[in-house]
Structures are given as C-alpha cells and as structure tokens.
Design a protein around this motif. Structure first.
Motif, PDB file in Angstrom:
ATOM      1  N   ALA A  43       0.829  -1.213   0.000  1.00 49.54           N
ATOM      2  CA  ALA A  43       0.000   0.000   0.000  1.00 49.54           C
ATOM      3  C   ALA A  43       0.863   1.263   0.000  1.00 49.54           C
ATOM      4  O   ALA A  43       0.517   2.260  -0.646  1.00 49.54           O
ATOM      5  N   LYS A  44       1.995   1.237   0.702  1.00 48.69           N
ATOM      6  CA  LYS A  44       2.886   2.403   0.754  1.00 48.69           C
ATOM      7  C   LYS A  44       3.482   2.679  -0.631  1.00 48.69           C
ATOM      8  O   LYS A  44       3.552   3.828  -1.065  1.00 48.69           O
ATOM      9  N   ASP A  45       3.903   1.632  -1.320  1.00 56.26           N
ATOM     10  CA  ASP A  45       4.452   1.799  -2.666  1.00 56.26           C
ATOM     11  C   ASP A  45       3.379   2.274  -3.644  1.00 56.26           C
ATOM     12  O   ASP A  45       3.659   3.065  -4.533  1.00 56.26           O
ATOM     13  N   PHE A  46       2.146   1.785  -3.467  1.00 59.13           N
ATOM     14  CA  PHE A  46       1.039   2.211  -4.326  1.00 59.13           C
ATOM     15  C   PHE A  46       0.756   3.698  -4.133  1.00 59.13           C
ATOM     16  O   PHE A  46       0.574   4.434  -5.101  1.00 59.13           O
ATOM     17  N   ALA A  47       0.753   4.162  -2.884  1.00 54.60           N
ATOM     18  CA  ALA A  47       0.529   5.582  -2.602  1.00 54.60           C
ATOM     19  C   ALA A  47       1.650   6.434  -3.192  1.00 54.60           C
ATOM     20  O   ALA A  47       1.407   7.512  -3.743  1.00 54.60           O
ATOM     21  N   SER A  48       2.886   5.947  -3.104  1.00 55.50           N
ATOM     22  CA  SER A  48       4.019   6.661  -3.681  1.00 55.50           C
ATOM     23  C   SER A  48       3.881   6.764  -5.200  1.00 55.50           C
ATOM     24  O   SER A  48       4.146   7.815  -5.787  1.00 55.50           O
ATOM     25  N   MET A  49       3.449   5.671  -5.828  1.00 51.89           N
ATOM     26  CA  MET A  49       3.255   5.678  -7.276  1.00 51.89           C
ATOM     27  C   MET A  49       2.158   6.657  -7.677  1.00 51.89           C
ATOM     28  O   MET A  49       2.277   7.367  -8.679  1.00 51.89           O
ATOM     29  N   GLN A  50       1.089   6.733  -6.875  1.00 49.78           N
ATOM     30  CA  GLN A  50       0.016   7.689  -7.159  1.00 49.78           C
ATOM     31  C   GLN A  50       0.530   9.121  -7.078  1.00 49.78           C
ATOM     32  O   GLN A  50       0.176   9.958  -7.910  1.00 49.78           O
ATOM     33  N   GLU A  51       1.340   9.422  -6.069  1.00 43.33           N
ATOM     34  CA  GLU A  51       1.887  10.772  -5.922  1.00 43.33           C
ATOM     35  C   GLU A  51       2.773  11.143  -7.106  1.00 43.33           C
ATOM     36  O   GLU A  51       2.708  12.262  -7.621  1.00 43.33           O
ATOM     37  N   LYS A  52       3.587  10.198  -7.552  1.00 46.74           N
ATOM     38  CA  LYS A  52       4.453  10.449  -8.705  1.00 46.74           C
ATOM     39  C   LYS A  52       3.625  10.684  -9.962  1.00 46.74           C
ATOM     40  O   LYS A  52       3.944  11.554 -10.780  1.00 46.74           O
ATOM     41  N   GLU A  53       2.556   9.914 -10.120  1.00 47.05           N
ATOM     42  CA  GLU A  53       1.703  10.060 -11.285  1.00 47.05           C
ATOM     43  C   GLU A  53       1.011  11.427 -11.290  1.00 47.05           C
ATOM     44  O   GLU A  53       0.920  12.081 -12.330  1.00 47.05           O
TER      45      GLU A  53
END
Length: 84
Positions: A43-53
């Motif tokens: 979930a932490k990596d998914f949130a990071s990917m969303q922020e980058k996107e």
C-alpha cells in the motif's frame, strides 16, 4: 460506462447502507485494472506511485499550457516553431 463502473466498484448502493459511503474494500484510484501487472503490492508503494503520477500529470499540464501561450504570443503553430 467507465464512470458507472467506478461508482459501482467504490460506493455502497443506495438502500444497502448510508448514502455516500465508500466500500470497506475500496481504495481510491484502485479499480483493479492492471493488465501488465505494474501495480505495487504494498500500500505504501502504491501511494508513492500515485503521488508520482499526479506530479507528472501536473507537469504535463503546465507544459501544454506553455505550448498554448507560445502559440498566442507569436501567432505560429507549435510545429512551425520547430521547422516541421
């Protein structure tokens, strides 16, 4: 059709619970569409990917606005400025 799918995946149907309530299993932005398997499992990596996107999307919008401003200033289409 896409918006109806997203709403049915994320929101509790009227009559089955309080109005405007998200499902417990729903995470905003995760519609289960990942044909290439690129979504992080954590979930932490998914949130990071969303922020980058979001950051990259905002940068792209600023760039597109810059193209429009340049066309308005010099009166020439963008590709004409490149000599194409």
């Amino acid at each position: 059709i896409a918006e109806a799918f997203r709403a049915s995946k994320g929101w509790v149907e009227p009559g089955l619970g309080p109005l405007f309530t998200l499902r417990e299993s729903y995470y905003p932005g995760d519609l289960g569409f990942d044909p290439l398997g690129l979504k992080p499992k954590d979930a932490k990596d998914f949130a990071s990917m969303q922020e980058k996107e979001l950051s990259n999307g905002r940068l792209a919008m600023i760039a597109a606005a810059g193209f429009c401003v340049q066309e308005q200033i010099n009166g020439m289409p963008i590709l004409a400025n490149l000599g194409l």
